[in-house]
Design a protein around this motif. Sequence first.
Motif, PDB file in Angstrom:
ATOM      1  N   ARG A   1       0.836  -1.204   0.000  1.00  0.00           N
ATOM      2  CA  ARG A   1       0.000   0.000   0.000  1.00  0.00           C
ATOM      3  C   ARG A   1       0.868   1.251   0.000  1.00  0.00           C
ATOM      4  O   ARG A   1       1.850   1.330   0.734  1.00  0.00           O
ATOM      5  CB  ARG A   1      -0.909   0.006   1.238  1.00  0.00           C
ATOM      6  N   CYS A   2       0.490   2.210  -0.855  1.00  0.00           N
ATOM      7  CA  CYS A   2       1.127   3.516  -0.856  1.00  0.00           C
ATOM      8  C   CYS A   2       0.070   4.577  -1.156  1.00  0.00           C
ATOM      9  O   CYS A   2      -1.038   4.252  -1.586  1.00  0.00           O
ATOM     10  CB  CYS A   2       2.284   3.573  -1.865  1.00  0.00           C
ATOM     11  N   GLU A   3       0.419   5.848  -0.917  1.00  0.00           N
ATOM     12  CA  GLU A   3      -0.495   6.953  -1.160  1.00  0.00           C
ATOM     13  C   GLU A   3       0.156   7.926  -2.137  1.00  0.00           C
ATOM     14  O   GLU A   3       1.353   8.242  -2.004  1.00  0.00           O
ATOM     15  CB  GLU A   3      -0.854   7.663   0.143  1.00  0.00           C
ATOM     16  N   VAL A   4      -0.618   8.404  -3.104  1.00  0.00           N
ATOM     17  CA  VAL A   4      -0.114   9.309  -4.131  1.00  0.00           C
ATOM     18  C   VAL A   4      -0.747  10.682  -3.947  1.00  0.00           C
ATOM     19  O   VAL A   4      -1.784  10.842  -3.296  1.00  0.00           O
ATOM     20  CB  VAL A   4      -0.408   8.756  -5.537  1.00  0.00           C
ATOM     21  N   VAL A   5      -0.109  11.697  -4.563  1.00  0.00           N
ATOM     22  CA  VAL A   5      -0.617  13.065  -4.444  1.00  0.00           C
ATOM     23  C   VAL A   5      -1.841  13.262  -5.342  1.00  0.00           C
ATOM     24  O   VAL A   5      -2.873  13.775  -4.912  1.00  0.00           O
ATOM     25  CB  VAL A   5       0.499  14.072  -4.794  1.00  0.00           C
ATOM     26  N   ASP A   6      -1.727  12.838  -6.566  1.00  0.00           N
ATOM     27  CA  ASP A   6      -2.807  13.010  -7.538  1.00  0.00           C
ATOM     28  C   ASP A   6      -3.725  11.785  -7.506  1.00  0.00           C
ATOM     29  O   ASP A   6      -3.284  10.670  -7.826  1.00  0.00           O
ATOM     30  CB  ASP A   6      -2.211  13.178  -8.943  1.00  0.00           C
ATOM     31  N   PRO A   7      -4.989  11.941  -7.110  1.00  0.00           N
ATOM     32  CA  PRO A   7      -5.868  10.762  -7.031  1.00  0.00           C
ATOM     33  C   PRO A   7      -6.203  10.163  -8.391  1.00  0.00           C
ATOM     34  O   PRO A   7      -6.701   9.037  -8.448  1.00  0.00           O
ATOM     35  CB  PRO A   7      -7.123  11.311  -6.330  1.00  0.00           C
ATOM     36  N   ASP A   8      -5.936  10.883  -9.488  1.00  0.00           N
ATOM     37  CA  ASP A   8      -6.281  10.367 -10.822  1.00  0.00           C
ATOM     38  C   ASP A   8      -5.085   9.781 -11.565  1.00  0.00           C
ATOM     39  O   ASP A   8      -5.224   9.345 -12.709  1.00  0.00           O
ATOM     40  CB  ASP A   8      -6.896  11.492 -11.669  1.00  0.00           C
ATOM     41  N   VAL A   9      -3.904   9.794 -10.950  1.00  0.00           N
ATOM     42  CA  VAL A   9      -2.711   9.353 -11.653  1.00  0.00           C
ATOM     43  C   VAL A   9      -2.713   7.825 -11.792  1.00  0.00           C
ATOM     44  O   VAL A   9      -3.261   7.110 -10.943  1.00  0.00           O
ATOM     45  CB  VAL A   9      -1.443   9.830 -10.909  1.00  0.00           C
ATOM     46  N   GLN A  10      -2.113   7.334 -12.873  1.00  0.00           N
ATOM     47  CA  GLN A  10      -1.984   5.904 -13.110  1.00  0.00           C
ATOM     48  C   GLN A  10      -0.605   5.450 -12.640  1.00  0.00           C
ATOM     49  O   GLN A  10       0.395   6.142 -12.850  1.00  0.00           O
ATOM     50  CB  GLN A  10      -2.142   5.586 -14.613  1.00  0.00           C
ATOM     51  N   VAL A  11      -0.541   4.273 -12.006  1.00  0.00           N
ATOM     52  CA  VAL A  11       0.728   3.755 -11.499  1.00  0.00           C
ATOM     53  C   VAL A  11       1.029   2.424 -12.178  1.00  0.00           C
ATOM     54  O   VAL A  11       0.138   1.758 -12.709  1.00  0.00           O
ATOM     55  CB  VAL A  11       0.692   3.564  -9.964  1.00  0.00           C
ATOM     56  N   LYS A  12       2.312   2.056 -12.168  1.00  0.00           N
ATOM     57  CA  LYS A  12       2.759   0.758 -12.654  1.00  0.00           C
ATOM     58  C   LYS A  12       3.430   0.017 -11.505  1.00  0.00           C
ATOM     59  O   LYS A  12       4.148   0.611 -10.703  1.00  0.00           O
ATOM     60  CB  LYS A  12       3.765   0.912 -13.806  1.00  0.00           C
ATOM     61  N   TRP A  13       3.185  -1.277 -11.463  1.00  0.00           N
ATOM     62  CA  TRP A  13       3.812  -2.123 -10.436  1.00  0.00           C
ATOM     63  C   TRP A  13       4.832  -3.037 -11.125  1.00  0.00           C
ATOM     64  O   TRP A  13       4.521  -3.662 -12.127  1.00  0.00           O
ATOM     65  CB  TRP A  13       2.772  -2.970  -9.708  1.00  0.00           C
ATOM     66  N   LEU A  14       6.052  -3.094 -10.572  1.00  0.00           N
ATOM     67  CA  LEU A  14       7.126  -3.901 -11.135  1.00  0.00           C
ATOM     68  C   LEU A  14       7.584  -4.931 -10.108  1.00  0.00           C
ATOM     69  O   LEU A  14       7.602  -4.663  -8.900  1.00  0.00           O
ATOM     70  CB  LEU A  14       8.317  -3.020 -11.528  1.00  0.00           C
TER      71      LEU A  14
END
Length: 1121
Positions: A253-266
């Motif tokens: 679990r992590c928290e991002v600044v922009d709630p609409d941003v897309q993330v990638k998991w590696l």
Amino acid sequence: MPEPVPAAKPEGDDAFPADEADSDGDWDESQSTELTGLFVEKPPESVVAVAGTDVTFIAKVDSSTLTRKPTMKWLKGKWLDLGSKAGKHMQFKETYDRNTKIYTYEMKIIKVVPGDAGGYRCEVTAKDKCDSSTFEITVEAAQHEGQEDILSAFKRADAGEDEGDLDFSALLKATKRKKKPEKEEPAIDVWELLKNAHPSEYEKIAFEYGITDLRGMLKRLKKMKVEPKHSEAFLKKLESCYSVEKGKKIVLRCEVVDPDVQVKWLKNGQEIKPSAKYVMEANGNVRTLTINKATLADDAAYECVIGEDKCFTEVFVKEPPVTITKLMDDYHVVVGERVEFEIEVSEEGAHVMWFFEDQELHKDKDTKFRFKKDGKKHTLIIQEATLDDIGMYHAWTNGGHTKGELEVEEKQLEVLQDIADLTVRATEQALFKCEVSDDKVTGKWYKDGVEVLPNSRIKMTHIGRFHRLIIEDVKPEDAGDYTFVPDGYALSLSAKLNFLEIKIDYVPRQDPPKIHLDTTGNMVSQNTIIVVAGNKLRLDVEITGEPAPTVVWSKGDQVITNAEGRVRVEARKDLSCFVIEGAERDDEGNYTICVTNPAGEDKAMLFVKIVDVPDPPEHVKCTSVGEDSATITWEPPKFDGGALIKGYLMERKKKGSSRWTKLNFDVYESTTYEAKRMIEGIFYEMRVFAVNSIGLSQPSLNSKPFMPIAPTSEPTRLTVHDVTDSTCTLKWLAPEKIGAGGLDGYIIEYCKEGATEWVVANQDLCEKQGYVVRGLPVGEKINFRVVAVNIAGRSPPAILSQPVTIREIMEYPKIRLPRDLRTKYIRKVGEKVNLTIPFQGKPRPVATWYKDGQPIDPKMVNVRNSNVDSILFIRSAEREHTGKYELVLQIENMEDRATIDIRIVEKPGPPLKVRVTDVWGFNAALEWDPPRDDGNCEITGYTIQKADLKTKDWFTVYEHNRRPNCTASDLIMGNEYMFRVYSENLCGLSEEPCHSKNTAVIAKTGLVQKTNPYKEKDMCCVPKFTQPLVDRSVVAGYSTAISCAVRGFPKPKIIWMKNKMIIGEDPKFLMQNNQGVLTLNIRKPSTFDGGKYSCLAVNELGQDEVECKLDVRVAVDPEKK
């Protein structure tokens, strides 16, 4: 190539990440154990080790104040238990000093590698006490060329026995390049290549520069000292590491600044695609990766990527504890036999430790023992058991333990077939044969005390349990005493070889035929021959007569004429040979030899007896069981083999096991045997062998499974509770010892004094600890006893110390009136009345209730009587239930009485005639009369209220005023007042008040008020902060507040912001405004709560803003300083 940058030593507040400090703090708060100083010696706080060397850490714990043995854990990072990594690289040791009561724990790291750098913790727990110590390991590279260092750095540090060699072809290539000084290439910084390369290129770089461990490369790359960069994309990054058990689920679990941003998991630099195993979710600012059913393949490095920003973590997958699925069996063997202790575990390749008593068995040190692994099966093998091997053997895994007992007895050799004397002629064959109980026993043959050596005529064979001496072409010098001596036993078997010389005398006259029987050898008595079933019988009978007689053999009336076959007759000169190959039971009987010639006839009769091993015993069953024993019975075999049964041998095994354990080595003569040393609650099976002089029978059929279970102990504290003319009530307590068989119930028995026959009182088992025995004769003296029953049978009885006389005892009636009913009993209208009045008396008393001298009305009051009490019940009390209730208890002409005063109360009515009797100054005098209805109890006071006729708002003047009058003071001049009064009793205020009939007017005294001219001032102004926010630095986990002051009219609207973002209805923040003083309370801030805070005040005339910086630092353990 430059050397890798060593991990920086932590200093000051940066010794541990904030998330680790928070997690440690949460752990301390959530645990119930007491943090105390158990360590008397701790590992040093910081250790610098050189790569390739060994390092040892020692911790000592004082156990003098502990109630049980302490448990030590060595951890790396937050939760990684190093106990599962024990092997060649990491070794753990524990010792105990009985004199000082100090436990010493050691952790040794063999050939330190850079991957061992980081924070460690040793944690000791003992029941309700706990202590821990943290320390840091920094690994410095060895002083040699960078190329060699980078190759050694990526050898697997945690591979154990699977640690592989490096790519020597790459080493050779590197060596060749270095030998060309004319083409000296510039040094390449591999770490810079790795830091700047895309994760998909990691494998290519590793292959090019001879790095064989991609996983180790990623770990080392993550732990390199890099310049810290402020993340603009993440509010809260991933934890530094996660730990999960194999097969469980874990959430990153992590928290991002922009709630609409897309993330990638590696994972290890490769992008993860969504699937049933990997579930990716986005909820507002929170991004999660869920890994379902974690396996060892999921033990890797993970990244969350947003554009150029990344956050890293590492997942450690812990394997579940290895359990033992098949327990170890007990062994009962003789000296020299092979023993195999076998167990099965839940996982293949698991580590199993073997112990003999308290001593661990090692493959290298203990050559006597062999260790075998076959999948989940683990076996401890003892090739030849000795008396020194007697004891308890243990097998331990990290999640289970089992043990088995080894019993070894001395060898006892039994002779199953002795050597028989032989009489042979010249050139014939002599065969000595014997059979012993052990097929592994060897031996030597002796003739007249001299060892017989094999040659072309003499041969010695050993096949199974049979030992044979064969002498071909017998000569006169072969005659003598032959002896067989088994090796290792004080035993010898002897027989005699007789040489028969044939002398032929030519007599011109005729001689009648004559049969010459040899009464030696197999002859046990005159004309009786005993043959062991399966053996060969050869009977050579010498016949004389001239001319040569004719020989006829017959069995009963049947003539034997066969010259070939199993039963045959062989004719030789002056001899008739009767042969039976492989004797059978049907061959037993009377045999006749008849010889005739012209000169006469001769007959001889022989009885051939066939002896064999007996049939197996029959009907093996368990007749009774005990706590650790069982009684086994069986019937003798139907056929004893033609020889007397010497006794029996017994074996047992656990149900489901294939390993039989011998119970006796000496022959047991009886058909009833008590097997001992069994485990209560385990199913066993038995089988029996019969033994005669020939040998051992086949085993009997297995008995039905039985379980050793002991009956309970006797019930305790058996007492007589009550006696009547025909009944007796008994009570008792449960047995002190119940055991694995549980407790099914009790049987109650009785008999008359002097009699011996006990009568069962209850048909079914009594499950309660009390019973009423009915139908007893009046006046008789009766003995009672109680027996507990379970699956194992009846327990010993609990018997009353003396007989009980069955006669009801007269007891005067006595009412036990509760203490709270001895005074007036008060209840409110509508409440429930439930009175239980206990009493005593024998025989059963008659209870009668009266109210005010009259029998109670059953329609108004309910009464229930029992043997020991009387209950008076009123569902909803009314005023008419008030009165004196009397309970009369009668037994014949004796009685007892008790009176209860019950009063039912309710709220009173209002007072009467409230009036103002006098007014003076600012005071008014009031009077009233008591209410007509006092609610059936005393009036405890009055409540007086006043009201101005202008506002008609009521205010209380007095409460609990006990007199029917009062004076109202502090009235306001010029106002007219009216009054009302409530009456009060035990139930409260009356429902309605009584208002005063007249009013009190407070007259004016002629004062005139002169008002000055007044001009209202304009107070409107723009918001302005009079006290700004001040920068603060606080400690994480401790609540704090920031304050400022503002003025402005109209009242401005206050907006609090963090990093220019409005703080919403977050329960972590509490905003207060008290007369322009603004306060923002922050509950238990973390490092995430640091930043710039601003306060904005806005009204219709303008706005103003102030801001400050809040720095949240992590608390530092004082011991580390």
